[in-house]
Design a protein around this motif. Sequence first.
Motif, PDB file in Angstrom:
ATOM      1  N   TRP A  31       0.829  -1.207   0.000  1.00 51.02           N
ATOM      2  CA  TRP A  31       0.000   0.000   0.000  1.00 51.02           C
ATOM      3  C   TRP A  31       0.861   1.253   0.000  1.00 51.02           C
ATOM      4  N   LYS A  32       1.965   1.217   0.736  1.00 53.92           N
ATOM      5  CA  LYS A  32       2.820   2.410   0.778  1.00 53.92           C
ATOM      6  C   LYS A  32       3.650   2.554  -0.487  1.00 53.92           C
ATOM      7  N   ASN A  33       3.755   1.471  -1.262  1.00 59.27           N
ATOM      8  CA  ASN A  33       4.466   1.522  -2.537  1.00 59.27           C
ATOM      9  C   ASN A  33       3.533   1.918  -3.679  1.00 59.27           C
ATOM     10  N   GLY A  34       2.287   2.273  -3.351  1.00 52.77           N
ATOM     11  CA  GLY A  34       1.367   2.747  -4.372  1.00 52.77           C
ATOM     12  C   GLY A  34       0.538   1.664  -5.026  1.00 52.77           C
ATOM     13  N   TYR A  35       0.303   0.560  -4.318  1.00 56.02           N
ATOM     14  CA  TYR A  35      -0.459  -0.545  -4.884  1.00 56.02           C
ATOM     15  C   TYR A  35      -1.605  -0.962  -3.963  1.00 56.02           C
ATOM     16  N   PHE A  36      -2.681  -1.394  -4.601  1.00 52.50           N
ATOM     17  CA  PHE A  36      -3.691  -2.175  -3.895  1.00 52.50           C
ATOM     18  C   PHE A  36      -3.132  -3.591  -3.860  1.00 52.50           C
ATOM     19  N   TYR A  37      -3.151  -4.238  -2.724  1.00 49.37           N
ATOM     20  CA  TYR A  37      -2.670  -5.620  -2.640  1.00 49.37           C
ATOM     21  C   TYR A  37      -3.640  -6.396  -1.765  1.00 49.37           C
ATOM     22  N   PHE A  38      -4.290  -7.365  -2.365  1.00 47.54           N
ATOM     23  CA  PHE A  38      -5.242  -8.211  -1.640  1.00 47.54           C
ATOM     24  C   PHE A  38      -4.900  -9.662  -1.929  1.00 47.54           C
ATOM     25  N   ASP A  39      -4.728 -10.462  -0.909  1.00 49.56           N
ATOM     26  CA  ASP A  39      -4.454 -11.884  -1.079  1.00 49.56           C
ATOM     27  C   ASP A  39      -5.487 -12.669  -0.286  1.00 49.56           C
ATOM     28  N   LYS A  40      -6.276 -13.457  -1.008  1.00 51.67           N
ATOM     29  CA  LYS A  40      -7.337 -14.261  -0.402  1.00 51.67           C
ATOM     30  C   LYS A  40      -8.301 -13.385   0.393  1.00 51.67           C
ATOM     31  N   LYS A  41      -8.671 -12.266  -0.205  1.00 52.26           N
ATOM     32  CA  LYS A  41      -9.616 -11.346   0.426  1.00 52.26           C
ATOM     33  C   LYS A  41     -10.950 -11.433  -0.291  1.00 52.26           C
ATOM     34  N   LEU A  42     -12.004 -11.123   0.432  1.00 55.75           N
ATOM     35  CA  LEU A  42     -13.331 -11.127  -0.168  1.00 55.75           C
ATOM     36  C   LEU A  42     -13.426 -10.015  -1.203  1.00 55.75           C
ATOM     37  N   LEU A  43     -14.095 -10.317  -2.299  1.00 53.79           N
ATOM     38  CA  LEU A  43     -14.279  -9.325  -3.357  1.00 53.79           C
ATOM     39  C   LEU A  43     -14.963  -8.076  -2.807  1.00 53.79           C
ATOM     40  N   ALA A  44     -15.840  -8.249  -1.835  1.00 48.71           N
ATOM     41  CA  ALA A  44     -16.509  -7.094  -1.216  1.00 48.71           C
ATOM     42  C   ALA A  44     -15.484  -6.140  -0.601  1.00 48.71           C
ATOM     43  N   GLU A  45     -14.440  -6.680   0.054  1.00 45.13           N
ATOM     44  CA  GLU A  45     -13.404  -5.845   0.653  1.00 45.13           C
ATOM     45  C   GLU A  45     -12.598  -5.120  -0.419  1.00 45.13           C
ATOM     46  N   VAL A  46     -12.262  -5.842  -1.489  1.00 41.53           N
ATOM     47  CA  VAL A  46     -11.504  -5.246  -2.584  1.00 41.53           C
ATOM     48  C   VAL A  46     -12.295  -4.087  -3.178  1.00 41.53           C
ATOM     49  N   MET A  47     -13.566  -4.332  -3.464  1.00 42.15           N
ATOM     50  CA  MET A  47     -14.387  -3.309  -4.102  1.00 42.15           C
ATOM     51  C   MET A  47     -14.656  -2.136  -3.166  1.00 42.15           C
ATOM     52  N   GLN A  48     -14.738  -2.397  -1.879  1.00 38.80           N
ATOM     53  CA  GLN A  48     -14.922  -1.313  -0.916  1.00 38.80           C
ATOM     54  C   GLN A  48     -13.718  -0.367  -0.968  1.00 38.80           C
ATOM     55  N   ASP A  49     -12.505  -0.931  -1.003  1.00 40.90           N
ATOM     56  CA  ASP A  49     -11.307  -0.096  -1.080  1.00 40.90           C
ATOM     57  C   ASP A  49     -11.216   0.649  -2.411  1.00 40.90           C
ATOM     58  N   LEU A  50     -11.535  -0.037  -3.513  1.00 40.41           N
ATOM     59  CA  LEU A  50     -11.518   0.632  -4.816  1.00 40.41           C
ATOM     60  C   LEU A  50     -12.555   1.752  -4.853  1.00 40.41           C
ATOM     61  N   GLY A  51     -13.733   1.501  -4.305  1.00 39.03           N
ATOM     62  CA  GLY A  51     -14.781   2.515  -4.283  1.00 39.03           C
ATOM     63  C   GLY A  51     -14.368   3.740  -3.496  1.00 39.03           C
ATOM     64  N   ARG A  52     -13.686   3.510  -2.374  1.00 33.79           N
ATOM     65  CA  ARG A  52     -13.192   4.617  -1.558  1.00 33.79           C
ATOM     66  C   ARG A  52     -12.103   5.399  -2.282  1.00 33.79           C
ATOM     67  N   TRP A  53     -11.169   4.672  -2.872  1.00 35.90           N
ATOM     68  CA  TRP A  53     -10.027   5.313  -3.537  1.00 35.90           C
ATOM     69  C   TRP A  53     -10.483   6.167  -4.718  1.00 35.90           C
ATOM     70  N   TYR A  54     -11.417   5.608  -5.516  1.00 34.53           N
ATOM     71  CA  TYR A  54     -11.870   6.323  -6.716  1.00 34.53           C
ATOM     72  C   TYR A  54     -13.162   7.109  -6.483  1.00 34.53           C
ATOM     73  N   ASP A  55     -13.647   7.120  -5.237  1.00 38.15           N
ATOM     74  CA  ASP A  55     -14.855   7.853  -4.861  1.00 38.15           C
ATOM     75  C   ASP A  55     -16.027   7.521  -5.786  1.00 38.15           C
ATOM     76  N   ILE A  56     -16.365   6.215  -5.813  1.00 37.90           N
ATOM     77  CA  ILE A  56     -17.450   5.742  -6.661  1.00 37.90           C
ATOM     78  C   ILE A  56     -18.215   4.642  -5.929  1.00 37.90           C
ATOM     79  N   ASP A  57     -19.521   4.589  -6.144  1.00 41.04           N
ATOM     80  CA  ASP A  57     -20.353   3.550  -5.540  1.00 41.04           C
ATOM     81  C   ASP A  57     -20.174   2.239  -6.281  1.00 41.04           C
ATOM     82  N   ILE A  58     -20.256   1.153  -5.530  1.00 46.15           N
ATOM     83  CA  ILE A  58     -20.126  -0.196  -6.088  1.00 46.15           C
ATOM     84  C   ILE A  58     -21.455  -0.917  -5.895  1.00 46.15           C
ATOM     85  N   ILE A  59     -21.961  -1.528  -6.962  1.00 46.72           N
ATOM     86  CA  ILE A  59     -23.219  -2.275  -6.902  1.00 46.72           C
ATOM     87  C   ILE A  59     -22.945  -3.711  -7.351  1.00 46.72           C
TER      88      ILE A  59
END
Length: 105
Positions: A31-59
Amino acid sequence: SISSLPGYDAVLETDGSFSIEPVETKIYTEWKNGYFYFDKKLLAEVMQDLGRWYDIDIIFSHQYKMNYQVHFVASKKGTLQEALDLLNSLNIVNASIVNGKVIIQ
């Protein structure tokens, strides 16, 4: 001591004792190197972080897809579309931007 064991972490057990377990250090460093990094994480968690980072709703069109476990790495310097293209390359969902929201099918 724990500090002299790189790549390991102390875990507090339910009986009050500690155990030493290996830890995936990339989770804590990418994360500090400028990457999203998820290993064996729920897709909901991944999308929550992407939604926050890009300020967009996920459906999610299908709620069960939220529980898919994924390994996902993407640059935070990239566009949302680039991140979604990487996600789509996993061939488990189809993510697209529709009317200013990310739709996961």
